[in-house]
Write an enzyme that holds these catalytic residues in place. Structure first.
Site, PDB file in Angstrom:
ATOM      1  N   ASP A  17      -2.968   2.488  -5.935  1.00 14.42           N
ATOM      2  CA  ASP A  17      -1.928   2.520  -4.906  1.00 14.42           C
ATOM      3  C   ASP A  17      -1.788   1.255  -4.075  1.00 14.42           C
ATOM      4  O   ASP A  17      -1.073   1.265  -3.065  1.00 14.42           O
ATOM      5  CB  ASP A  17      -2.176   3.698  -3.966  1.00 14.42           C
ATOM      6  N   GLU A  18      -2.425   0.177  -4.461  1.00 13.43           N
ATOM      7  CA  GLU A  18      -2.284  -1.036  -3.656  1.00 13.43           C
ATOM      8  C   GLU A  18      -2.376  -2.294  -4.512  1.00 13.43           C
ATOM      9  O   GLU A  18      -3.011  -2.300  -5.565  1.00 13.43           O
ATOM     10  CB  GLU A  18      -3.320  -1.076  -2.535  1.00 13.43           C
ATOM     11  N   ASP A  66       0.858  -1.192   0.000  1.00 17.96           N
ATOM     12  CA  ASP A  66       0.000   0.000   0.000  1.00 17.96           C
ATOM     13  C   ASP A  66       0.891   1.237   0.000  1.00 17.96           C
ATOM     14  O   ASP A  66       1.626   1.485   0.963  1.00 17.96           O
ATOM     15  CB  ASP A  66      -0.903  -0.023   1.237  1.00 17.96           C
TER      16      ASP A  66
END
Length: 337
Positions: free
Chosen positions: A105-106, A8
């Site tokens: 973003d992850e 993350d």
């Protein structure tokens, strides 16, 4: 033994903006809307410095300005974030073949190597390639890894496996589990289940009566830290797509509202056609002043990529509203079938 890692990127959107503007480092940064706190809009993300003032995603920009007059407000720049996201995912793909991307973003990573070693390698590679930092959660499965990455923030590594689960999670409230929202947590609380340990010990049949034959056992499994879903490299396809607009000033003219619904629906229909993804239903959302939200849905007779058919469904859905009050927001969502 196979381990699952959840990577993350820390404060991703705000961090990308700070990389573009190094002079903002250490300052409270808020990204949202058009970046003008005098206009309507909400926070998309706030960096850690801004969060110390109580700022968070979804907060109106005007409220954020009152809480933190010294914050720097910036508009959303999707292209920049998508570019940065591609760079991060390229780094991860170079490290592992088993990569499941979950947004900008992850992502989940599966590895048979020492997970802490892999986690450190990921953090180093992402930092060297992009200048961004990331937190990494390690677990036996995706559920554990996802929760663990939250404990790892910022820029840390945290392990949460079956061995640590009872001690770390048992005393926490059920809404802290990935997959349980406020509504489900309230319903569980009405059944006398407030903590994760209580959910883990719950009777599956009892929960099945309240939540359904599939959801009841699944909730108990969550309480026990069990997740049988595998890390899949097959790209995730969104089941729906939506657009919305918050007016700078309340709108009372139905023609203006209709024009916006038509504009947004046309864009969504064009995406449907270009991606060859038929639309099965159209939902129109209206937020009346001061803050009352209503939705109306229209299902198509059969899934279609035809712009005219999708527009017609949107107009029918809009026609089910009584536009007798000022409107502050309008949105359109299409579900793919």
């Amino acid at each position: 033994m196979t381990a699952v890692l959840h990577v993350d990127v820390d404060e991703f959107v705000a961090a990308v903006e700070v990389l573009r503007r190094p002079e903002l480092k250490g300052k409270p940064v808020v990204v949202g809307g058009r970046g003008d706190p005098s206009k309507r809009g909400v926070i998309s993300t706030a960096n850690y410095e801004a969060r110390r003032y109580g700022l968070h995603s979804g907060m109106p920009l005007r409220t954020a300005l009152r809480k933190c007059p010294g914050a720097v407000f910036l508009p959303v720049d999707r292209e920049a974030y998508e570019h940065a996201s591609r760079d991060v995912m390229e780094v991860l793909r170079a490290i592992t073949d088993a990569l499941e991307v979950w947004g900008w973003d992850e992502a989940f990573v599966e590895t048979n190597d020492q997970p802490e070693v892999v986690a450190r390698a990921i953090q180093s590679a992402v930092s060297n390639k992009t200048g961004l930092s990331c937190s990494v959660g390690i677990g036996d499965n995706k559920l554990q890894a996802k929760i663990a990455s939250g404990f790892a923030k910022p820029a840390g590594i945290y392990r949460l496996t079956a061995r640590e689960w009872p001690e770390v999670m048992g005393g926490r409230r059920t809404e802290e589990l990935w997959g349980i929202g406020r509504k489900s947590a309230r319903k569980l609380s009405e059944l006398g289940i407030d903590k994760v340990s209580e959910l883990a010990a719950a009777d599956e049949e009892r929960l099945s009566l309240s939540f359904g034959p599939r959801t009841g056992p699944w909730l108990v499994a969550l309480g026990r830290g069990v997740d049988h879903s595998r890390v899949s490299s097959v790209p995730r396809r969104a089941r729906s797509r939506s657009l919305e607009l918050t007016f700078d000033e309340d709108v009372e003219d139905p023609h203006v509202i209709s024009a916006e619904v038509t504009r947004m629906t046309s864009r969504l229909a064009e995406h449907s056609m270009s991606s060859d993804r038929p639309v099965s239903s159209v939902t129109v959302k209206i937020r009346f002043a001061p803050f009352v939200t209503r939705t109306r849905i229209r299902r198509l007779p059969e899934p279609s990529i035809e712009v005219e058919a999708i527009l017609e469904a949107a107009i029918v859905a809009l026609g089910r509203f009584e536009l007798d009050r000022p409107v502050r927001l309008v949105g359109v969502k299409v579900d793919f079938g």
